[in-house]
Design an enzyme around this catalytic site. Sequence first.
Site, PDB file in Angstrom:
ATOM      1  N   SER A   1      23.502 -13.430  10.640  1.00 46.22           N
ATOM      2  CA  SER A   1      24.860 -14.580  11.022  1.00 46.22           C
ATOM      3  C   SER A   1      25.867 -14.559   9.784  1.00 46.22           C
ATOM      4  CB  SER A   1      24.177 -15.794  10.733  1.00 46.22           C
ATOM      5  OG  SER A   1      25.227 -16.947  10.697  1.00 46.22           O
TER       6      SER A   1
ATOM      7  N   GLU B   1      27.219 -16.666   8.674  1.00 46.60           N
ATOM      8  CA  GLU B   1      26.910 -17.503   7.518  1.00 46.60           C
ATOM      9  C   GLU B   1      26.616 -17.038   6.131  1.00 46.60           C
ATOM     10  OE1 GLU B   1      26.904 -21.365   6.993  1.00 46.60           O
ATOM     11  OE2 GLU B   1      28.231 -20.947   8.420  1.00 46.60           O
TER      12      GLU B   1
ATOM     13  N   TYR C   1      20.001 -22.404   5.449  1.00 48.09           N
ATOM     14  CA  TYR C   1      20.196 -21.415   6.550  1.00 48.09           C
ATOM     15  C   TYR C   1      20.686 -20.136   6.138  1.00 48.09           C
ATOM     16  CZ  TYR C   1      21.955 -19.590  11.110  1.00 48.09           C
ATOM     17  OH  TYR C   1      22.076 -18.822  11.807  1.00 48.09           O
TER      18      TYR C   1
END
Length: 342
Positions: A133, A135, A157
């Site tokens: 991701s 992220e 996460y």
Amino acid sequence: MSRRALITGVTGQDGSYLAEYLLGLGYQVWGMIRGQANPRKSRISRLMADLSFVYGDLMDQGSLVSVVDTVQPDEVYNLGAISFVPMSWQQAELTTEVNGMGVLRMLEAIRIVCGLDKSRVSGGQIRFYQASSSEMFGKVAETPQHETTLFHPRSPYGVAKTYGHFITRNYRESFGMYGVSGILFNHESPRRGPEFVTRKITLAAANIKLGRQEKLYLGNLDAVRDWGFAGDYVRAMHLMLQQDQPTDYVIGTGRTHTVEQVARIAFEAVGLHWRDHVTIDPGLVRPAEVETLCADPSRAHAELGWAPTVTFEHLIQMMVESDLRQSEQEQRHADLALVASW
Ligand code: NDP
Ligand code: GDR
């Protein structure tokens, strides 16, 4: 014989698009499902007749060995995760287990089923895709972000996904496994979960237009994201597993917008102005925010021949139209139920 694909997270947004796409290519598709009341059919109801299911959980090593052994897949797509970033602060340990250790467990399952035999693992018998991701870039070191940009994740996460990313690379380097990570930037669709900001906004615009909701509460309107269409992104996942050499790819559009722009376009699509309906709720601002993300997808363009086909404006309009249809249908059912109760 048709190729066999195993998808974890098949009941999610991406799992449903990927299953559809691979079935269209003639694959036998197996979805891994978990828990008692599964599969959650809302996203895959149309595919139920064509899919096969196996029970397993990324928290349970034994179940993954059994799943891989049963399916004997050519390709494994590991999409299962706790994917809502705010939840990762509330359930940090669980998120780490599923999103981080879960990747290791699936890699181990593949190794075990291949008999820990290096030549079978590296022989390309089972190719592995990990859902990494954007992220992981978090507090970005540079803009735009590409495959070698340093990671600085800002949530449990993101930290767990970074572990999953590196353990996939490590198994590639240690065992010659065909394992790749797709570093995907935000991708949305009418099937996006209602907790994510685009869908939260398009659903609210539809419901407010139809008089079924009064206000929309949002957090950081200035957050900048590179948003694309999920249907485009699952094509990239498949392409990554068809290359001669495994490597990681950034997938995004290279274009950015703010949360405020999402709200403006969505409310305009139903003839309203977002400022009349949106209220800021400071409680929705995250403990550590990722302020801005922008992909540099040039490696994917050059090596995979991949490019997105849906613009941001079209994406948001498509989601609003779908939510209007859904909301109108719910309203009709509610009206009928009311009439029936008279
Ligand atoms: P969703 O939240 O829609 O789907 C998540 C899926 O994971 C569900 O099918 C869920 O199954 C499954 N899952 C949750 N916990 C477990 C577990 N313990 N074992 C096995 N499966 C589990 O996510 P998306 O489809 O949007 O995303 C797919 C993947 O891509 C995720 O890994 C996400 O982190 C990653 N990603 C997504 C991006 C995006 O913008 N959408 C961008 C970058 C990465 P159940 O139905 O049982 O709950
Ligand atoms: P993100 O997606 O955290 O980027 O993760 P999300 O849509 O939740 O947030 C995007 C940005 O919008 C801001 N925001 C709000 N977000 C939500 N959910 N609700 C609000 O009310 C709100 N107001 C403002 C957020 O602060 C954030 O900056 C998604 C997931 O799919 C991950 O699994 C995936 O890895 C990344 O995209 C890439």
